[in-house]
Every structure is written in structure tokens, then in C-alpha cells.
Design a protein around this motif. Structure first.
Motif, mmCIF file in Angstrom:
data_model
loop_
_atom_site.group_PDB
_atom_site.id
_atom_site.type_symbol
_atom_site.label_atom_id
_atom_site.label_comp_id
_atom_site.label_asym_id
_atom_site.label_seq_id
_atom_site.Cartn_x
_atom_site.Cartn_y
_atom_site.Cartn_z
ATOM 1 N N ARG A 180 0.802 -1.257 -0.006
ATOM 2 C CA ARG A 180 -0.053 0.110 -0.047
ATOM 3 C C ARG A 180 0.582 1.038 0.224
ATOM 4 O O ARG A 180 1.851 1.340 0.567
ATOM 5 C CB ARG A 180 -0.774 0.085 1.251
ATOM 6 C CG ARG A 180 -1.870 -1.162 1.401
ATOM 7 C CD ARG A 180 -2.718 -1.254 0.276
ATOM 8 N NE ARG A 180 -3.464 -2.371 0.418
ATOM 9 C CZ ARG A 180 -4.549 -2.857 -0.498
ATOM 10 N NH1 ARG A 180 -4.481 -2.303 -1.585
ATOM 11 N NH2 ARG A 180 -5.381 -3.812 -0.140
ATOM 12 N N TYR A 181 0.403 2.232 -0.662
ATOM 13 C CA TYR A 181 1.055 3.432 -0.654
ATOM 14 C C TYR A 181 1.112 4.118 0.859
ATOM 15 O O TYR A 181 0.173 3.907 1.603
ATOM 16 C CB TYR A 181 0.413 4.546 -1.493
ATOM 17 C CG TYR A 181 0.798 4.499 -2.974
ATOM 18 C CD1 TYR A 181 1.875 4.678 -3.482
ATOM 19 C CD2 TYR A 181 -0.121 3.694 -3.941
ATOM 20 C CE1 TYR A 181 2.295 4.552 -4.931
ATOM 21 C CE2 TYR A 181 0.133 3.528 -5.285
ATOM 22 C CZ TYR A 181 1.484 3.862 -5.834
ATOM 23 O OH TYR A 181 1.657 3.784 -6.925
ATOM 24 N N PRO A 182 2.072 4.933 1.011
ATOM 25 C CA PRO A 182 2.134 5.468 2.489
ATOM 26 C C PRO A 182 1.109 6.761 2.324
ATOM 27 O O PRO A 182 0.591 7.166 1.462
ATOM 28 C CB PRO A 182 3.559 6.026 2.568
ATOM 29 C CG PRO A 182 4.056 6.315 1.223
ATOM 30 C CD PRO A 182 3.308 5.298 0.465
ATOM 31 N N ASP A 183 0.880 7.198 3.641
ATOM 32 C CA ASP A 183 -0.152 8.408 3.819
ATOM 33 C C ASP A 183 0.795 9.591 3.103
ATOM 34 O O ASP A 183 1.825 9.711 3.727
ATOM 35 C CB ASP A 183 -0.392 8.649 5.253
ATOM 36 C CG ASP A 183 -1.035 9.972 5.724
ATOM 37 O OD1 ASP A 183 -1.209 10.656 4.733
ATOM 38 O OD2 ASP A 183 -1.591 9.917 6.660
ATOM 39 N N MET A 184 -0.030 10.092 2.157
ATOM 40 C CA MET A 184 0.944 11.146 1.526
ATOM 41 C C MET A 184 1.285 12.397 2.203
ATOM 42 O O MET A 184 2.416 12.913 2.134
ATOM 43 C CB MET A 184 -0.179 11.736 0.442
ATOM 44 C CG MET A 184 0.582 12.706 -0.682
ATOM 45 S SD MET A 184 -0.112 12.859 -2.112
ATOM 46 C CE MET A 184 0.324 14.411 -2.728
ATOM 47 N N PHE A 185 0.333 12.792 3.388
ATOM 48 C CA PHE A 185 0.459 13.704 4.340
ATOM 49 C C PHE A 185 1.287 13.544 5.617
ATOM 50 O O PHE A 185 1.133 14.299 6.408
ATOM 51 C CB PHE A 185 -0.576 14.702 4.208
ATOM 52 C CG PHE A 185 -1.022 15.050 2.943
ATOM 53 C CD1 PHE A 185 -0.257 16.072 2.209
ATOM 54 C CD2 PHE A 185 -2.169 14.540 2.467
ATOM 55 C CE1 PHE A 185 -0.633 16.535 1.089
ATOM 56 C CE2 PHE A 185 -2.776 15.405 1.390
ATOM 57 C CZ PHE A 185 -1.997 16.150 0.549
ATOM 58 N N ALA A 186 1.420 12.262 5.622
ATOM 59 C CA ALA A 186 2.027 11.601 7.074
ATOM 60 C C ALA A 186 1.225 12.140 8.269
ATOM 61 O O ALA A 186 1.854 12.879 9.214
ATOM 62 C CB ALA A 186 3.586 11.980 7.227
#
Length: 360
Positions: free
Chosen positions: A58-64
Motif C-alpha cells: 500500500r502507498y504511504p499516507d501522502m501527508f504523514a
């Protein structure tokens, strides 16, 4: 014409090369070249990475988002004013890309962090280098005088890399009060955890007073996460929004995000490790002073030896003593403070260096 000259902009072809610290090929050699901590990965960080490793499809949370929330609580700073990046160096690059127009000027101390001139030139700007003082400190008055109508940004590095000298809060507050508000100031605090001098910079207090200030921190140094690449910016919401707009999508990987959260929650152990390094730094600094070596007063986890044309000779003697160090051309040599044995070998190299100087 070479093929590369056909493809890339002239300013890219002319970029200076970043020189990383040498990695020893022999495990018996101690690396003191990259300002890394000598401690193993923090236990909570190691556990967090292991726990998140099964979801890498899965892609990471774009905005952390979760990390930003933790940072906001830790610093007591609004979420909207925090931007996470792939190491603080990536944030420096993005900041300059966002604010520098073609041939815009960026005022910076020199010598300082080697990535600054590269990032400025890559952004299409012109670096205006203001020499350090004889003590290895920022010449803040000289930097103010270097401001022109073409100035698009100012870079400040405290403690300064590679000299280790830090700016006081009083000095920086006075400096910022004279910088026009339309010029953003980036304060690089990669080594702030190692500062223990009086009148230590309170960057959050300065942030509250100056909307044109942006403060950078990293997990690479005191938190021992150099291999994960995670840094962050603290700024006012409008400044952060511009930095966020130019950020690389999904630029901070999922493991780095959870590792940084775990590191942030390991303050007691981090502080113990920092105190250990400060004790070793002060012990070595005292030994150097007792032997007559003149080095800048370091507020970081490294020492600077301004040996000029003799720098290469000293680097070779360090290798002979079993340590790798970071030489900056014919200017000087930076040596990381790490494990005690590394310091012993450093003193051995200095003894050999002094003996050679006597024979010359």
C-alpha cells in the motif's frame, strides 16, 4: 558534444558533487565521517518497522497525518504548520524550488552544509556566500549586508556543519528583526539536540514572532535514523502550504513514518544517548585544549580541524589510526564524536600529525 550536454540544462551539468563520508571496507575501522550516532536502532523504532513491514503493498499516507499529529503534540505547534519530507535535505531542495526564481539570490554562510550550493544551483538560483568568522561562526552582520533586491531566501545553519558552532538566541532574534518580511529565512537545526550552551536558540519562540521563518529538523542525527530518511519543517500555515504544494507525492515511505513516530516516543533513551555523546565531546574537547589544539567550540556531535593544505595528510593519518573522517578539500577535516575507541584513535592520529609537523 557529449550526450549529457544534449539532455541537461547547463546549470545541472555544472552542479558540484556532494561527497558522502567514506564507508569503511574493513569492519575494524571506525566510521567518523558522516555524523551518525554509534548506537543501534532504537528498540521502539525497530519494533515499529517490523510491525509495518507487512503492508508495503500500500502507498504511504501522502501527508504523514499520524506523524504530523505526533509532532504537533510534541512541539505544541499547529498541524497546518508542519510538513514532513524525505529527510531535511529534501525539504531544503523543495523550499528553494518554491521560492527561488531564475537567477534569484540566496544568502548563505560558508563554509556550511555541502548540499546548500547544490540545491540553490539546481533551483536556478545564485548562492551569495558570506564567509564564516575566524571562530567558525555565522557572520550575521555580513549576511544582512549581502541582502539585495534580488535576494529570494536566506539559509542559516545552527549548529553549523562542519564547524559545529551555534548561534545564540539573542543573536538570531536580532538578525531576524532586520530581515525584510518578504524574504524567507530557513533555519536548519539538524543538530539542535546537541546544543547545551547558555542562550540556546528557542526556534518556536522565534517562529511565533516571524512569519517568514521556517525551521527544519531531522530524525537522522540524535534519533539515529539516518538510514530511514525523515525530516520535517515547522512554519506558519501559509509558509507550510507552499512547501506542501511542491512536495513529492508519497515522498516519505511508510516505514519511515512509523519509525519516526516510534523515535519521537523514545525521548528518554534518546536523551540518554545524546548526554553520552555530549560527555564524550566535552572530554575530547578538553583533551584537545590541554594539548594546544585550536578548534571551534562545537555544539554538535562533531569537531572541526581547520588544517588547510595539511588536511589530506591528517586524513591519511586518521586512516592509519583506524578511523575514517570527512575532509573538505584543502580547508579542513570534520570528525564525528561517537564511541570512545574512535576518540582514542583520533587522539592517536593527532599525535602522529604533530610529530610529522615537528619533523618538517
Amino acid at each position: 558534444m557529449e550526450n549529457s550536454q544534449m539532455w541537461f540544462r547547463p546549470e545541472v551539468l555544472a552542479l558540484p558533487s556532494y561527497v558522502p563520508g567514506k564507508k569503511p571496507s574493513d569492519p575494524s575501522i571506525i566510521k567518523l565521517a558522516s555524523n551518525e550516532t554509534p548506537f543501534p536502532t532504537l528498540p521502539q523504532v525497530e519494533a515499529a518497522i517490523a510491525g509495518a513491514a507487512g503492508n508495503l503493498n500500500r502507498y504511504p499516507d501522502m501527508f504523514a497525518t499520524d506523524l504530523v499529529a505526533d509532532l504537533a503534540a510534541f512541539h505544541e505547534w499547529p498541524d497546518a504548520g508542519i510538513v514532513v519530507g524525505n529527510g531535511s535535505t529534501a525539504l531544503i531542495e523543495k523550499f528553494l524550488q518554491a521560492v527561488v526564481d531564475p537567477e534569484g539570490e540566496v544568502v548563505l554562510p560558508w563554509r556550511s552544509f555541502e548540499a546548500y550550493p547544490i540545491a540553490i544551483q539546481a533551483a536556478g538560483g545564485i548562492g551569495v556566500q558570506v564567509p564564516l568568522t575566524r571562530e567558525g561562526a555565522h557572520d550575521l552582520r555580513g549576511m544582512l549586508k549581502a541582502i539585495t533586491p534580488r535576494t529570494r531566501a536566506i539559509l542559516v545553519c545552527s549548529p553549523n556543519n562542519p564547524t559545529g558552532v551555534a548561534i545564540t538566541h539573542t543573536e538570531l532574534a536580532a538578525f531576524l528583526s532586520e530581515v525584510p518580511v518578504e524574504i524567507p529565512v530557513l533555519l536548519d537545526e539538524a543538530y539542535i539536540n546537541f546544543v547545551d550552551m547558555p542562550d540556546r536558540v528557542d526556534s518556536l519562540a522565534l517562529l511565533r514572532q516571524h512569519r517568514n521563518l521556517i525551521v527544519l529538523r531531522t530524525f537522522s542525527k540524535a534519533y539515529g535514523m539516518a538510514g530511514m530518511r525523515c525530516g520535517y519543517a515547522l512554519a506558519h500555515a501559509d509558509m507550510a502550504a507552499g512547501l506542501r504544494a511542491i512536495a513529492t507525492p508519497f515522498g516519505v515511505n511508510a516505514l519511515a513514518q512509523v519509525a519516526a513516530q516510534a523515535a519521537l516516543g523514545s525521548q528518554q533513551l534518546v536523551n540518554q544517548q545524546v548526554d553520552s555523546l555530549l560527555g564524550e565531546r566535552d572530554r575530547v574537547a578538553s583533551a584537545l585544549a590541554a594539548q594546544g589544539w585550536n578548534v571551534p567550540v562545537s555544539q554538535s556531535n562533531f569537531l572541526w580541524f581547520e588544517f588547510g593544505d595539511l588536511s589530506k595528510r591528517f586524513e591519511e593519518l586518521c586512516a592509519e589510526a583506524g578511523i575514517t573522517v570527512r575532509r573538505f578539500g584543502n580547508e579542513g577535516v570534520r570528525v564525528t564524536i561517537a564511541e570512545r575507541e574512535g576518540s582514542v584513535r583520533l587522539m592517536r592520529a593527532l599525535d602522529m600529525f604533530r610529530e610529522q609537523l615537528r619533523e618538517d
